[in-house]
Structures are given as structure tokens and as C-alpha cells.
Design a protein around this motif. Structure first.
Motif, mmCIF file in Angstrom:
data_model
loop_
_atom_site.group_PDB
_atom_site.id
_atom_site.type_symbol
_atom_site.label_atom_id
_atom_site.label_comp_id
_atom_site.label_asym_id
_atom_site.label_seq_id
_atom_site.Cartn_x
_atom_site.Cartn_y
_atom_site.Cartn_z
ATOM 1 N N PHE A 121 0.812 -1.222 0.000
ATOM 2 C CA PHE A 121 0.000 0.000 0.000
ATOM 3 C C PHE A 121 0.846 1.273 0.000
ATOM 4 O O PHE A 121 0.449 2.283 0.582
ATOM 5 C CB PHE A 121 -0.955 0.012 1.199
ATOM 6 C CG PHE A 121 -1.886 -1.164 1.264
ATOM 7 C CD1 PHE A 121 -2.769 -1.415 0.232
ATOM 8 C CD2 PHE A 121 -1.867 -2.020 2.355
ATOM 9 C CE1 PHE A 121 -3.629 -2.507 0.283
ATOM 10 C CE2 PHE A 121 -2.723 -3.116 2.419
ATOM 11 C CZ PHE A 121 -3.611 -3.353 1.368
ATOM 12 N N CYS A 150 -2.220 -3.296 -3.604
ATOM 13 C CA CYS A 150 -2.920 -2.012 -3.633
ATOM 14 C C CYS A 150 -4.417 -2.273 -3.503
ATOM 15 O O CYS A 150 -4.910 -3.344 -3.877
ATOM 16 C CB CYS A 150 -2.613 -1.242 -4.910
ATOM 17 S SG CYS A 150 -3.038 -2.118 -6.446
ATOM 18 N N TRP A 151 -5.135 -1.302 -2.973
ATOM 19 C CA TRP A 151 -6.578 -1.454 -2.833
ATOM 20 C C TRP A 151 -7.263 -1.486 -4.189
ATOM 21 O O TRP A 151 -6.847 -0.773 -5.113
ATOM 22 C CB TRP A 151 -7.161 -0.301 -2.016
ATOM 23 C CG TRP A 151 -6.638 -0.176 -0.622
ATOM 24 C CD1 TRP A 151 -5.841 0.822 -0.128
ATOM 25 C CD2 TRP A 151 -6.855 -1.085 0.473
ATOM 26 N NE1 TRP A 151 -5.547 0.581 1.196
ATOM 27 C CE2 TRP A 151 -6.160 -0.567 1.595
ATOM 28 C CE3 TRP A 151 -7.568 -2.279 0.605
ATOM 29 C CZ2 TRP A 151 -6.153 -1.203 2.826
ATOM 30 C CZ3 TRP A 151 -7.563 -2.913 1.841
ATOM 31 C CH2 TRP A 151 -6.869 -2.379 2.927
ATOM 32 N N ARG A 152 -8.301 -2.292 -4.310
ATOM 33 C CA ARG A 152 -9.192 -2.192 -5.456
ATOM 34 C C ARG A 152 -10.128 -0.996 -5.231
ATOM 35 O O ARG A 152 -9.841 -0.139 -4.403
ATOM 36 C CB ARG A 152 -9.952 -3.508 -5.660
ATOM 37 C CG ARG A 152 -9.016 -4.681 -5.889
ATOM 38 C CD ARG A 152 -9.610 -5.853 -6.660
ATOM 39 N NE ARG A 152 -10.868 -6.365 -6.210
ATOM 40 C CZ ARG A 152 -11.020 -7.425 -5.412
ATOM 41 N NH1 ARG A 152 -9.947 -8.052 -4.937
ATOM 42 N NH2 ARG A 152 -12.212 -7.867 -5.096
ATOM 43 N N ASN A 157 -14.500 -2.046 -0.833
ATOM 44 C CA ASN A 157 -13.805 -2.046 0.454
ATOM 45 C C ASN A 157 -14.699 -1.474 1.549
ATOM 46 O O ASN A 157 -14.811 -0.251 1.700
ATOM 47 C CB ASN A 157 -12.496 -1.248 0.341
ATOM 48 C CG ASN A 157 -11.398 -2.044 -0.319
ATOM 49 O OD1 ASN A 157 -10.732 -2.858 0.325
ATOM 50 N ND2 ASN A 157 -11.216 -1.832 -1.618
ATOM 51 N N PRO A 184 -5.541 6.424 -1.763
ATOM 52 C CA PRO A 184 -5.590 4.985 -1.481
ATOM 53 C C PRO A 184 -6.154 4.141 -2.612
ATOM 54 O O PRO A 184 -5.734 2.999 -2.793
ATOM 55 C CB PRO A 184 -6.480 4.901 -0.233
ATOM 56 C CG PRO A 184 -6.401 6.239 0.390
ATOM 57 C CD PRO A 184 -6.208 7.219 -0.721
ATOM 58 N N PHE A 185 -7.107 4.694 -3.389
ATOM 59 C CA PHE A 185 -7.800 3.882 -4.390
ATOM 60 C C PHE A 185 -7.411 4.248 -5.825
ATOM 61 O O PHE A 185 -8.075 3.841 -6.767
ATOM 62 C CB PHE A 185 -9.315 4.002 -4.184
ATOM 63 C CG PHE A 185 -9.749 3.540 -2.822
ATOM 64 C CD1 PHE A 185 -9.822 2.191 -2.529
ATOM 65 C CD2 PHE A 185 -10.025 4.457 -1.826
ATOM 66 C CE1 PHE A 185 -10.192 1.756 -1.261
ATOM 67 C CE2 PHE A 185 -10.401 4.037 -0.556
ATOM 68 C CZ PHE A 185 -10.479 2.683 -0.270
ATOM 69 N N GLY A 188 -6.998 1.301 -8.198
ATOM 70 C CA GLY A 188 -8.090 0.335 -8.266
ATOM 71 C C GLY A 188 -8.390 -0.155 -9.661
ATOM 72 O O GLY A 188 -8.897 -1.268 -9.839
ATOM 73 N N ASP A 211 -9.139 -11.045 -1.361
ATOM 74 C CA ASP A 211 -10.087 -10.476 -0.405
ATOM 75 C C ASP A 211 -9.864 -11.109 0.962
ATOM 76 O O ASP A 211 -9.563 -12.302 1.069
ATOM 77 C CB ASP A 211 -11.527 -10.736 -0.856
ATOM 78 C CG ASP A 211 -11.866 -10.017 -2.149
ATOM 79 O OD1 ASP A 211 -12.576 -9.012 -2.089
ATOM 80 O OD2 ASP A 211 -11.416 -10.465 -3.226
ATOM 81 N N GLY A 275 -11.997 -6.292 3.036
ATOM 82 C CA GLY A 275 -11.003 -5.535 2.289
ATOM 83 C C GLY A 275 -10.680 -6.256 0.992
ATOM 84 O O GLY A 275 -10.532 -7.483 0.977
ATOM 85 N N SER A 276 -10.579 -5.498 -0.101
ATOM 86 C CA SER A 276 -10.367 -6.080 -1.431
ATOM 87 C C SER A 276 -9.170 -5.410 -2.096
ATOM 88 O O SER A 276 -9.128 -4.175 -2.197
ATOM 89 C CB SER A 276 -11.613 -5.894 -2.301
ATOM 90 O OG SER A 276 -12.727 -6.541 -1.719
ATOM 91 N N VAL A 277 -8.223 -6.225 -2.551
ATOM 92 C CA VAL A 277 -6.977 -5.687 -3.089
ATOM 93 C C VAL A 277 -6.592 -6.389 -4.379
ATOM 94 O O VAL A 277 -7.137 -7.440 -4.744
ATOM 95 C CB VAL A 277 -5.820 -5.852 -2.066
ATOM 96 C CG1 VAL A 277 -6.155 -5.180 -0.752
ATOM 97 C CG2 VAL A 277 -5.488 -7.337 -1.835
#
Length: 298
Positions: A121, A150-152, A157, A184-185, A188, A211, A275-277
Motif C-alpha cells: 500500500f 494495492c486497494w481495489r 472495500n 488509497p484507491f 483500483g 479479499d 477488504g479487497s486488493v
């Protein structure tokens, strides 16, 4: 440091950095499962050298150092001096991890010095991500590997989506950041990330969706855990900034709304939220000269 990332540098050396240090133990616990998934994708071997970008308080740097062994090393870099100070304070005596306050988009590193470019991240905040990755690629050996998490999309999320929905009728409308604005996103979009990495000279770009349930907040009872989850939301992350200038009456209403949302989710000593990445991997091609840096427009 250059004017690149001019917003992120003062923020992470001010309020954001100080708050992440205050919540470091819980934030690292939240992100641990994702960091471990990215480390498994990186597959560090004994003797390899690793550059850990946006290393924060050093949790992944310590794990990576244990994998590569005492005869190699991990260099953790972060723009936040408070977080690097925390990493140095937490460092085990026998770790080979070293830390440096630096902006990875322009840090001066020897060419071809590392086998792996890693991040948990830490790569979604560059003003010019293609140029940043092109610069970092020069520090990788030919054939060197990239692995980061990295976040989706925010919609996937719940740890952020749910409290923001809870307060949407309480706070003034919050303009969402542009889809490519640092944040953060910002990674995505799988297609965008692939274009960034290929534009920076990497090949073999792959994405694995991952996830997991995140333990949000902590307490000796369920009520205490819920209250702690709300407190974290109010002090760390986008909602904390949206609430910063709001009067007490608004903050009280927002607290009640966020608490009601968290109370609907499972967990006894923490509130468990989805949480989804993306776990992203790529490679520095063997036939591509490590000294060649692409222009920011590439």
C-alpha cells in the motif's frame, strides 16, 4: 525532495504520520494478511536484496529481511520521518532491514542494486506514477521482480465505504477525488495500473484479486471494539479529514451513524470488515538496460 508529491510529503510528516504512529499496532494488524500475500507473490529467496517502498513502520521490511537472511538486506524507504523513526525503534537487533526517509520517486540508488521492488500500500500516492516506477526500475537488476499490494475500488472495500455511506446525510457532500488523483484507491483500475507499469518499462504484469476480513478496532468487549473502530475512523483516513472542521453536534451525529453501521458486522474483539486488493507482479526485462530511464511522458 523535488516538487513531486508535494502534498503527500508534508501530510505524512505531520498529522497523518503522527496518527499512523499512534495506531501503528492496529493498522499493521489490519494490513498483515495483505502484506503476507504480497510477500508470497514476491517469493524472496536467501541472499536477495529488496527495496520496500512506503515501508511505514517497517512490518513488511522485517518480514522480508527474515526471508532473505542476515547476509543480504532490505532497504525500507518512506517519506514519513515519524514512521521511519518508529520502524527504527521497532527493529529487532538481528534484522538486516535498514531504513531511510526518502521519496522513492526520486531517491538516489545504485543501478541494478535490488532483486525485488516491493510495496504494501505504498505506491498509490505518486503524482506521476509512470515516472516514479521508471525511476525505481533503474534500481532493479535485469530480470528483477516487482510485487505490491494495492486497494481495489472503494466500492469493494467496506472498511471505508460503510462509514462514508453512514455519514453522507450528516456531512456536506464530499467531492470524490479524480480517478487518477493520488490516494488509497488510485490503483483500483487494473487497466490503468498495467499501463503505468508497462509505460515504465516492466513486462509480465499480472493481477491477482485477493479479499480478506480486516480486524477494525480493538477492545476487551464487543462494545469497546465497536467504539474503538469508530475512534479509529474519526482519527485516521479520509473521514477524519472530512470531520476536521465540523462542530461537535455534527461529530456526535456522525459518531452515532458510524457506530450503528459497525454494530451490524461480525466480530467480538474487533469489527470484521471486508477488504479487497490487487496483488500485482511484474518483471524488469533482462534485455532492457537498467540504466535507461523512460521519460515521464512515456
Amino acid at each position: 525532495m523535488t516538487d513531486e508529491n508535494a502534498v503527500q510529503v508534508p501530510d505524512w510528516n505531520g498529522q497523518s504520520g503522527e496518527r499512523w504512529v499512534a495506531y501503528q499496532t492496529r493498522l499493521d494488524a489490519m494490513m498483515a494478511v495483505f502484506g503476507q500475500a504480497a510477500i508470497e507473490a514476491a517469493a524472496p529467496a536467501k541472499g536477495e536484496r529488496v527495496l520496500d517502498v512506503g515501508c511505514g513502520a517497517g512490518a513488511t521490511s522485517f518480514d522480508l529481511a527474515a526471508r532473505v537472511g542476515a547476509n543480504s538486506h532490505v532497504l525500507g524507504v518512506d517519506i514519513s520521518e515519524p514512521l521511519i523513526d518508529r520502524a527504527r525503534a521497532l527493529a529487532p537487533q538481528d534484522t538486516s532491514a535498514l531504513f531511510k526517509v526518502a521519496d522513492a520517486s526520486n531517491i538516489d540508488l545504485p543501478e541494478g542494486a535490488f532483486d525485488i521492488l516491493f510495496s504494501r500500500f505504498g505506491v498509490m500516492f505518486f503524482d506521476n506514477p509512470t515516472a516514479a516506477f521508471a525511476h525505481m526500475r533503474r534500481a532493479l537488476k535485469p530480470g528483477g521482480r516487482v510485487a505490491f499490494v494495492c486497494w481495489r475500488a472503494m466500492a469493494e472495500n467496506d472498511w471505508l465505504r460503510l462509514p462514508m455511506i453512514a455519514v453522507k446525510d450528516i456531512l456536506p457532500a464530499i467531492a470524490p477525488p479524480g480517478p487518477e488523483a493520488p490516494g488509497p484507491f488510485s490503483f483500483g483500475d487494473q487497466g490503468r495500473v498495467a499501463r503505468i507499469l508497462r509505460g515504465a518499462g516492466f513486462t509480465d504484469v499480472t493481477f491477482i484479486p485477493f479479499d480478506a476480513a480486516i480486524p477494525f478496532g480493538k477492545g476487551e468487549t464487543r462494545d469497546a471494539a465497536i467504539d474503538d473502530a469508530v475512534k479509529m475512523t474519526f482519527e485516521v483516513g479520509p473521514l477524519s479529514r472530512a470531520l476536521a472542521d465540523q462542530p461537535d453536534a455534527v461529530r456526535i451525529r456522525a459518531w452515532a451513524a458510524a457506530r450503528a453501521v459497525y454494530a451490524e458486522h461480525a466480530g467480538e474483539l474487533s469489527v470484521m470488515l471486508n477488504g479487497s486488493v490487487w496483488i500485482v507482479t511484474a518483471r524488469n526485462p533482462i534485455g532492457y538496460g537498467s540504466a535507461q530511464q523512460l521519460s515521464p511522458s512515456s
